[in-house]
Design a protein around this motif. Structure first.
Motif, PDB file in Angstrom:
ATOM      1  N   HIS A 122      -7.265   4.291   4.304  1.00  0.00           N
ATOM      2  CA  HIS A 122      -7.713   3.189   5.154  1.00  0.00           C
ATOM      3  C   HIS A 122      -7.896   3.653   6.601  1.00  0.00           C
ATOM      4  O   HIS A 122      -8.896   3.308   7.243  1.00  0.00           O
ATOM      5  N   ARG A 123      -6.935   4.434   7.103  1.00  0.00           N
ATOM      6  CA  ARG A 123      -7.048   4.932   8.485  1.00  0.00           C
ATOM      7  C   ARG A 123      -8.274   5.834   8.641  1.00  0.00           C
ATOM      8  O   ARG A 123      -9.007   5.738   9.628  1.00  0.00           O
ATOM      9  N   THR A 171      -8.660   3.464  -4.439  1.00  0.00           N
ATOM     10  CA  THR A 171      -8.186   2.752  -3.253  1.00  0.00           C
ATOM     11  C   THR A 171      -9.262   1.804  -2.740  1.00  0.00           C
ATOM     12  O   THR A 171      -8.979   0.658  -2.391  1.00  0.00           O
ATOM     13  N   MET A 172     -10.499   2.290  -2.716  1.00  0.00           N
ATOM     14  CA  MET A 172     -11.621   1.463  -2.236  1.00  0.00           C
ATOM     15  C   MET A 172     -11.834   0.249  -3.149  1.00  0.00           C
ATOM     16  O   MET A 172     -12.119  -0.845  -2.676  1.00  0.00           O
ATOM     17  N   TRP A 185     -16.373  -0.145   4.004  1.00  0.00           N
ATOM     18  CA  TRP A 185     -16.445   0.387   2.634  1.00  0.00           C
ATOM     19  C   TRP A 185     -17.842   0.875   2.290  1.00  0.00           C
ATOM     20  O   TRP A 185     -18.009   1.812   1.519  1.00  0.00           O
ATOM     21  N   LYS A 191      -2.789   4.057   2.668  1.00  0.00           N
ATOM     22  CA  LYS A 191      -2.821   3.808   4.113  1.00  0.00           C
ATOM     23  C   LYS A 191      -3.606   4.912   4.826  1.00  0.00           C
ATOM     24  O   LYS A 191      -4.374   4.646   5.749  1.00  0.00           O
ATOM     25  N   LEU A 217     -12.754  -3.085   6.783  1.00  0.00           N
ATOM     26  CA  LEU A 217     -13.033  -1.653   6.692  1.00  0.00           C
ATOM     27  C   LEU A 217     -14.466  -1.425   6.228  1.00  0.00           C
ATOM     28  O   LEU A 217     -14.982  -2.176   5.395  1.00  0.00           O
ATOM     29  N   ALA A 256     -11.529   3.806   8.564  1.00  0.00           N
ATOM     30  CA  ALA A 256     -11.738   3.081   9.817  1.00  0.00           C
ATOM     31  C   ALA A 256     -12.402   3.963  10.878  1.00  0.00           C
ATOM     32  O   ALA A 256     -13.040   3.449  11.805  1.00  0.00           O
ATOM     33  N   LEU A 315       0.826  -1.195   0.000  1.00  0.00           N
ATOM     34  CA  LEU A 315       0.000   0.000   0.000  1.00  0.00           C
ATOM     35  C   LEU A 315       0.866   1.253   0.000  1.00  0.00           C
ATOM     36  O   LEU A 315       1.877   1.317   0.692  1.00  0.00           O
ATOM     37  N   LEU A 334      -9.776  -2.772  -2.219  1.00  0.00           N
ATOM     38  CA  LEU A 334      -9.914  -3.448  -0.929  1.00  0.00           C
ATOM     39  C   LEU A 334     -10.147  -4.940  -1.160  1.00  0.00           C
ATOM     40  O   LEU A 334     -10.918  -5.323  -2.042  1.00  0.00           O
ATOM     41  N   SER A 342     -12.039  -7.577   3.610  1.00  0.00           N
ATOM     42  CA  SER A 342     -11.653  -6.390   4.372  1.00  0.00           C
ATOM     43  C   SER A 342     -12.669  -6.108   5.472  1.00  0.00           C
ATOM     44  O   SER A 342     -13.873  -6.242   5.274  1.00  0.00           O
TER      45      SER A 342
END
Length: 109
Positions: free
Chosen positions: A18-19, A51-52, A63, A15, A61, A22, A10, A55, A59
């Motif tokens: 993603h953070r 980015t999505m 989404w 990253k 996350l 979350a 990544l 995933l 995952s």
């Protein structure tokens, strides 16, 4: 003999997305562009979408909490992804009216 899958590397921007993703709480939604802003990336709606899209299927996350700038699910209505996102919205009591999420559920960043 099956080859092992290459390790996904990544980027720092991915990253950050993603953070930020979350942090999106249950029952709320955010647009791709605002998720980019939350990640510290301006004008990054397209980057967030890409980015999505990458995933992994397993995952954890959330989404499904990301919508387009109009507050709509970005997938075509007749797809599995649209139906999965709609189902997850219902589980979190997020209602669509005229195919849009209630503005009070939207996070702005």
């Amino acid at each position: 003999m099956r080859q092992p899958k290459p390790k996904v590397v990544l980027t720092e921007k991915a990253k950050a997305v993603h953070r930020a993703l979350a942090k999106v709480k249950k029952g709320t939604v955010i647009s791709y562009g605002n998720l980019g802003n939350l990640a510290g990336l301006s004008n990054a709606g397209r980057l967030v979408g890409n980015t999505m899209r990458r995933l992994p299927p397993n995952s954890r996350l959330p989404w499904h909490r990301v919508v387009n700038s109009k507050g709509q699910i970005a997938f075509p209505p007749d797809t599995k992804a649209y139906k999965a996102q709609l189902s997850r919205f219902k589980a979190e009591c997020v209602v669509l009216e005229n195919n849009r999420v209630d503005a009070s559920r939207m996070i702005s960043a």
